[in-house]
Scaffold this active site. Structure first.
Site, PDB file in Angstrom:
ATOM      1  CD  GLU A 143      -7.326  -7.394 -10.960  1.00  0.00           C
ATOM      2  OE1 GLU A 143      -6.179  -8.115 -10.053  1.00  0.00           O
ATOM      3  OE2 GLU A 143      -8.117  -7.512 -10.329  1.00  0.00           O
ATOM      4  CB  VAL A 198      12.222  -9.624 -20.169  1.00  0.00           C
ATOM      5  CG1 VAL A 198      13.531 -10.129 -19.423  1.00  0.00           C
ATOM      6  CG2 VAL A 198      11.832  -8.499 -20.871  1.00  0.00           C
ATOM      7  CG  PHE A 250      19.388 -13.679 -19.926  1.00  0.00           C
ATOM      8  CD1 PHE A 250      19.563 -13.456 -21.128  1.00  0.00           C
ATOM      9  CD2 PHE A 250      19.688 -12.145 -18.941  1.00  0.00           C
ATOM     10  CE1 PHE A 250      19.900 -12.475 -21.740  1.00  0.00           C
ATOM     11  CE2 PHE A 250      20.261 -11.169 -19.806  1.00  0.00           C
ATOM     12  CZ  PHE A 250      20.855 -11.258 -21.130  1.00  0.00           C
ATOM     13  CG  PHE A 271     -12.247  -3.324   3.288  1.00  0.00           C
ATOM     14  CD1 PHE A 271     -11.728  -4.224   3.231  1.00  0.00           C
ATOM     15  CD2 PHE A 271     -13.420  -3.546   1.611  1.00  0.00           C
ATOM     16  CE1 PHE A 271     -11.624  -5.263   2.730  1.00  0.00           C
ATOM     17  CE2 PHE A 271     -12.852  -4.765   0.753  1.00  0.00           C
ATOM     18  CZ  PHE A 271     -12.483  -6.133   1.712  1.00  0.00           C
ATOM     19  CD  GLN A 272     -10.994  -4.219  -1.654  1.00  0.00           C
ATOM     20  OE1 GLN A 272     -12.219  -3.660  -2.071  1.00  0.00           O
ATOM     21  NE2 GLN A 272     -10.530  -5.497  -1.834  1.00  0.00           N
TER      22      GLN A 272
END
Length: 579
Positions: free
Chosen positions: A50, A382, A468, A112-113
């Protein structure tokens, strides 16, 4: 039969121009995804994480300027969105996140969750609201979409899973929600005061940012009237540097010496649509005129005597008639000459070394720039890929450059490219400049490219380290630690995932590999082995940085890592000579 809440949501999104939603399905999202399936007008862009869904939506919104949408199921599903949503919100691109929630009756019981998404997402959004009853929709959805578009940020609509399936309010007809064009400029008194300060100054410099999008002609007209060199912030690069005889490059940690000098030696600074964060790079004791459509952003980095609230385009058009055109171009001529010298030094570092192995990343970036399409969309991870993108990708008014330039998140290049490619279609080239660390972090999205038939081209700057971060350690006088990357063969992984893969270890093989990848009709990855210890010196070396490098060298020898110093010197002899 009455339409469901989810069906009304889909109708509103479709009427407003949304054509895809990024996410991973889950039981609490079933009502929403099933409504999309039955409607058929919006495609489901199935990613593997996600976080990538939110980054992809940000990439689409950055490219199109229109609303992009991602979705996550309850609990961990929508929590995974949060980093990409922070990126979208800080990049000021319009994104709607549909966050499914646990059943209403269970909220507050440790179900739950269970999480509290309307609280968790508030810090990365301009609007976040829980829909408790069907009657709240479609009004909440329309408010969320309009807020995201007008404030240029993230809006989150939290919907318990069963609400998607409830009957929607009767009689609703979808209303398209689009950006409402407007003219925003300061009042004449404020403009006159700023004009008087500029007319009195003899060495004006302009610092231009992403707020100059759509205002290129106005920027050039202002620079011409003021005989002002134009420095750009990183996010302003794609809108500022092309067809610009006043361009003197970028300033900041990865900028050019010419950009820094143009600001250092000015006697008035004009900031156009930028919230450039690095205070050490601003001039001291000069009047500053700042133009920003968000008045609350003005003066956050440097004292501003002349705040002008408005868009760059509208404000500059109103300001120009009040200016007395300057005839003395000494400041401009000095700074553009400095830029030509700095540009020549950078280009010298990117020359073709046929037997070089590993490759200098400057040459890799310059070759990408040479071979990429005139309207290519670039994304950059980045870290060091940002450095080489800033210095070697040439913008021309049709090319685009998208990155996590404000939020500074790893792993953004590939998912940003997914969104850009999904929005642009297969006919436009999208090139991701990925770091080896960034690519590995969301490596599963290579499978997304295959499954969704997205012909993204990925070039991996593979230096076997978080390079970096190592540079930052060296500047602080710290011996590098914990930054090694024991990388697999990324080209072989790409091939196994069904993509075109090529591995490049010698400079002579780079151009043929890139040409083959760019010509391939599907997704492609080129794994380029680049020099790990390539230094990218900032345009302003402070005493602390010089002291830090000296301390790093001493500690490295004491730690028994003297060979690293030898390799560091060998890798960067060309850069030192060029400087």
């Amino acid at each position: 039969m009455a339409a469901t809440v989810a069906e009304v949501m889909v109708s509103i999104l479709k009427a407003s121009g949304v054509r895809q939603v990024y996410g991973i399905p889950g039981d609490s999202l079933n009502g929403f995804t099933d409504a999309m399936r039955r409607d058929g007008g919006i495609s489901w862009q199935h990613v593997r994480h996600e976080e990538a869904a939110a980054f992809a939506a940000a990439g689409e919104a950055a490219l199109t300027g229109e609303l992009a949408v991602c979705a996550g199921s309850c609990g961990p599903g929508n929590l995974h969105l949060i980093n990409g949503l922070f990126d979208a919100n800080r990049s000021r691109v319009p994104v709607l996140a549909v966050a499914a929630h646990i059943p209403r009756v269970e909220i507050g019981g440790g179900y739950f969750q269970e999480t509290h998404p309307q609280e968790l997402f508030r810090g990365c959004s301009v609007y976040c609201e829980l829909v408790s009853i069907p009657e709240q929709l479609p009004r909440v959805l329309e408010i969320a979409m309009r807020t995201a578009l007008q404030q240029r940020g993230v809006a989150v609509v939290v919907v318990p899973g069963e609400v998607f399936l409830d009957p929607a309010p009767d009689g609703y007809k979808p209303v398209p929600v689009r950006v409402a064009p407007s003219v925003i400029r300061p009042d004449d008194r404020s403009l006159a005061a700023a004009a008087a300060a500029l007319n009195d100054a003899s060495r004006v410099t302009i610092l231009a940012g992403a707020g100059c999008a759509g205002a290129h002609d106005q920027l050039i007209a202002l620079a011409s009237a003021l005989k002002a060199p134009v420095v750009h912030a990183f996010r302003g690069k794609e809108f500022v540097e092309y067809d610009n005889p006043y361009d003197v490059g970028m300033t900041g940690l990865i900028g050019f010496s010419s950009g820094y000098r143009a600001m250092e030696h000015c006697d008035a600074l004009v900031m156009l649509g930028t919230d450039f964060p690095y205070r050490d790079f601003f001039p001291e004791d000069v009047p500053v005129i700042q133009v920003d459509v968000r008045g609350e952003q003005i003066g956050r980095r440097v004292a501003v005597e002349y705040p002008l609230v408005g868009t760059v385009k509208d404000t500059v058009e109103a300001l120009l008639p009040m200016l007395t055109a300057k005839t003395d171009s000494a400041h401009l001529d000095t700074m553009t000459a400095h830029y030509r010298r700095a540009r020549a030094r950078l280009d010298k570092l990117a020359t073709d070394k046929r037997n070089a192995s590993p490759l200098h990343p400057q040459y890799v970036a310059a070759t990408i720039d040479k071979l990429a399409s005139p309207d290519a969309v670039f994304t950059a991870d980045v870290g060091s890929p940002c450095i080489w993108a800033a210095r070697y990708l040439r913008m021309n008014g049709t090319r685009r450059l998208i990155g996590s330039f404000n939020h500074g998140s790893m792993a953004n290049a590939l998912p940003h490219a997914i969104g850009a490619q999904a929005a642009a279609g297969p006919g436009r080239q999208v090139v991701a400049l990925s770091g080896d660390g960034g690519l590995a972090m969301l490596l599963g999205e290579l499978i997304t490219l295959r499954q969704q038939r997205l012909p993204v081209k990925i070039v991996v700057f593979n230096n076997g380290a978080l390079a970096f971060v190592e540079l930052e350690m060296k500047a602080a006088g710290i011996v590098t630690y914990g930054t090694d990357l024991d990388n697999p063969d990324f080209a072989a992984i790409a091939t196994a995932a069904g993509l075109f893969g090529a591995r490049v270890e010698k400079a002579e093989d780079l151009e043929p590999a890139l040409r083959a990848a760019f010509a391939h009709d599907g997704a492609a990855l080129v794994d380029v082995h680049t020099a790990r210890l390539e230094l990218s010196l900032p345009p302003k070396l402070t005493y602390g940085q010089i002291k830090g490098f000296t301390l790093y060298a001493t500690r490295t020898v004491v730690a028994g890592e003297g060979n690293e110093l030898v390799e560091l010197a060998k890798t960067n002899l060309r850069q030192v000579a060029a400087e």
